[in-house]
Design an enzyme around this catalytic site. Structure first.
Site, PDB file in Angstrom:
ATOM      1  N   LYS A 122      -7.772   7.373   9.313  1.00 30.22           N
ATOM      2  CA  LYS A 122      -9.236   7.434   9.425  1.00 30.22           C
ATOM      3  C   LYS A 122      -9.634   7.990  10.786  1.00 30.22           C
ATOM      4  O   LYS A 122      -9.053   7.620  11.806  1.00 30.22           O
ATOM      5  CB  LYS A 122      -9.841   6.037   9.239  1.00 30.22           C
ATOM      6  CG  LYS A 122      -9.806   5.572   7.808  1.00 30.22           C
ATOM      7  CD  LYS A 122     -10.595   4.298   7.612  1.00 30.22           C
ATOM      8  CE  LYS A 122     -10.331   3.735   6.231  1.00 30.22           C
ATOM      9  NZ  LYS A 122     -10.856   2.369   6.053  1.00 30.22           N
ATOM     10  N   ASP A 133      -5.595  -0.561  -2.576  1.00 26.36           N
ATOM     11  CA  ASP A 133      -6.298  -1.431  -3.525  1.00 26.36           C
ATOM     12  C   ASP A 133      -7.668  -1.859  -3.033  1.00 26.36           C
ATOM     13  O   ASP A 133      -7.996  -1.754  -1.849  1.00 26.36           O
ATOM     14  CB  ASP A 133      -5.484  -2.710  -3.764  1.00 26.36           C
ATOM     15  CG  ASP A 133      -5.573  -3.667  -2.570  1.00 26.36           C
ATOM     16  OD1 ASP A 133      -5.312  -3.215  -1.441  1.00 26.36           O
ATOM     17  OD2 ASP A 133      -5.930  -4.838  -2.763  1.00 26.36           O
ATOM     18  N   ASP A 161       0.359   3.291   4.148  1.00 26.41           N
ATOM     19  CA  ASP A 161      -0.617   4.033   3.360  1.00 26.41           C
ATOM     20  C   ASP A 161      -1.693   4.641   4.248  1.00 26.41           C
ATOM     21  O   ASP A 161      -2.052   5.806   4.104  1.00 26.41           O
ATOM     22  CB  ASP A 161      -1.242   3.138   2.271  1.00 26.41           C
ATOM     23  CG  ASP A 161      -1.736   1.807   2.808  1.00 26.41           C
ATOM     24  OD1 ASP A 161      -1.630   1.551   4.030  1.00 26.41           O
ATOM     25  OD2 ASP A 161      -2.239   0.995   2.008  1.00 26.41           O
ATOM     26  N   GLY A 193       0.777  -1.243   0.000  1.00 30.92           N
ATOM     27  CA  GLY A 193       0.000   0.000   0.000  1.00 30.92           C
ATOM     28  C   GLY A 193       0.803   1.285   0.000  1.00 30.92           C
ATOM     29  O   GLY A 193       0.377   2.293  -0.546  1.00 30.92           O
ATOM     30  N   ASP A 200      -5.899   2.644  10.031  1.00 29.00           N
ATOM     31  CA  ASP A 200      -7.325   2.309  10.146  1.00 29.00           C
ATOM     32  C   ASP A 200      -7.588   1.774  11.558  1.00 29.00           C
ATOM     33  O   ASP A 200      -7.812   2.553  12.482  1.00 29.00           O
ATOM     34  CB  ASP A 200      -7.679   1.308   9.038  1.00 29.00           C
ATOM     35  CG  ASP A 200      -9.136   0.899   9.044  1.00 29.00           C
ATOM     36  OD1 ASP A 200      -9.969   1.677   9.543  1.00 29.00           O
ATOM     37  OD2 ASP A 200      -9.460  -0.195   8.551  1.00 29.00           O
TER      38      ASP A 200
HETATM   39  P1  5GP Z   1      -5.102  -1.308   9.988  1.00 33.10           P
HETATM   40  O1  5GP Z   1      -4.203  -2.457  10.326  1.00 33.10           O
HETATM   41  O2  5GP Z   1      -4.712   0.013  10.601  1.00 33.10           O
HETATM   42  O3  5GP Z   1      -6.543  -1.642  10.222  1.00 33.10           O
HETATM   43  O4  5GP Z   1      -5.079  -1.111   8.431  1.00 33.10           O
HETATM   44  C1  5GP Z   1      -3.913  -0.953   7.793  1.00 33.10           C
HETATM   45  C2  5GP Z   1      -3.942  -1.584   6.434  1.00 33.10           C
HETATM   46  O5  5GP Z   1      -5.237  -2.000   6.009  1.00 33.10           O
HETATM   47  C3  5GP Z   1      -3.507  -0.551   5.457  1.00 33.10           C
HETATM   48  O6  5GP Z   1      -2.103  -0.593   5.296  1.00 33.10           O
HETATM   49  C4  5GP Z   1      -4.256  -0.925   4.206  1.00 33.10           C
HETATM   50  O7  5GP Z   1      -3.492  -1.862   3.497  1.00 33.10           O
HETATM   51  C5  5GP Z   1      -5.509  -1.581   4.702  1.00 33.10           C
HETATM   52  N1  5GP Z   1      -6.629  -0.611   4.729  1.00 33.10           N
HETATM   53  C6  5GP Z   1      -7.188  -0.010   5.793  1.00 33.10           C
HETATM   54  N2  5GP Z   1      -8.174   0.829   5.426  1.00 33.10           N
HETATM   55  C7  5GP Z   1      -8.236   0.762   4.081  1.00 33.10           C
HETATM   56  C8  5GP Z   1      -9.052   1.424   3.100  1.00 33.10           C
HETATM   57  O8  5GP Z   1      -9.918   2.271   3.362  1.00 33.10           O
HETATM   58  N3  5GP Z   1      -8.807   1.091   1.814  1.00 33.10           N
HETATM   59  C9  5GP Z   1      -7.874   0.181   1.447  1.00 33.10           C
HETATM   60  N4  5GP Z   1      -7.724  -0.055   0.147  1.00 33.10           N
HETATM   61  N5  5GP Z   1      -7.077  -0.452   2.329  1.00 33.10           N
HETATM   62  C10 5GP Z   1      -7.258  -0.156   3.643  1.00 33.10           C
HETATM   63 MG    MG Z   2      -1.227  -1.851   3.728  1.00 32.46          MG
END
Ligand code: 5GP
Ligand code: MG
Length: 188
Positions: A133, A161, A101, A46, A104
């Site tokens: 976010k 993606d 990227d 990402g 979340d």
């Molecule tokens: P986390 O572990 O903080 O929940 O999310 C991190 C990873 O989840 C990011 O590096 C990304 O790859 C994916 N991700 C989280 N939110 C989104 C989103 O809105 N769109 C996309 N395409 N990927 C996301």
């Molecule tokens: Mg990622």
């Protein structure tokens, strides 16, 4: 007839706004790391476009490592972070800047941090994300540099993606309902 999946996602953050924000972030990051032994660790796939564009704006000697990590299934976090590489980068004596990227749930950044901090001899650890976010996170983790705060929506483009596609969009966009497939089997 053309499928609706081929229509482009709605623009949330355009190319010019990304470029302007990267200019500002790069100045801050360059000031912070001047004179320090910097290793940038880009979390793939990402952060590929973010890393490429940000690092070209940082006129410092630095080392670049990439970490292949996956946690997403289609539109949702799977809740488990998979490390896809056989080895971790050697970070002894290095000031580490993680690039991702999007922040979340916080799971990815937290797990990567914990894994790398367990490496002997790392001097410091900070993180920069293109997007963050606005939501409550599963893990208490924050990034030291954030490109843009966005609402709790699924976004694509500029490295992000949906089912392996849209990473090459030059902007960050939002998928319309008609662009979401009924079966989720993607990766991030
Ligand atoms: P986390 O572990 O903080 O929940 O999310 C991190 C990873 O989840 C990011 O590096 C990304 O790859 C994916 N991700 C989280 N939110 C989104 C989103 O809105 N769109 C996309 N395409 N990927 C996301
Ligand atoms: Mg990622």
């Amino acid at each position: 007839m053309e499928q609706s999946i081929h229509t482009l996602p709605r623009v949330l953050i355009d190319e010019a706004s990304i470029a302007a924000r990267l200019d500002a972030l790069a100045v801050e990051i360059t000031d912070f790391y001047r004179g320090k032994p910097l290793t940038v660790v880009a979390i793939l796939s990402g952060s590929l476009l973010f890393a490429a564009d940000l690092l070209r704006r940082i006129p410092l000697p630095l080392q670049l490592e990439c970490l292949n990590v996956s946690s997403y299934n289609g539109l949702e976090s799977s809740g488990v972070v998979h490390f896809l590489d056989d080895r971790l980068p050697s970070l002894e004596g290095r000031c580490v800047l993680l690039l991702d990227d999007i922040l979340d749930t916080g799971l990815t950044l937290d797990e990567v941090r914990l894994k790398l901090v367990s490496e002997a001899g790392l001097v410091s650890m900070h993180a920069a994300v293109l997007l963050q976010k606005r939501k409550a996170r599963a893990r208490e983790v924050c990034a030291d540099w954030v490109g843009f705060e966005i609402g709790d929506k699924f976004v694509v483009g500029y490295g992000l993606d949906y089912e392996g596609e849209y990473r090459n969009l030059p902007y960050v966009g939002v998928l319309e309902a008609s662009q979401v497939r009924s079966r989720n089997s993607g990766k991030s």
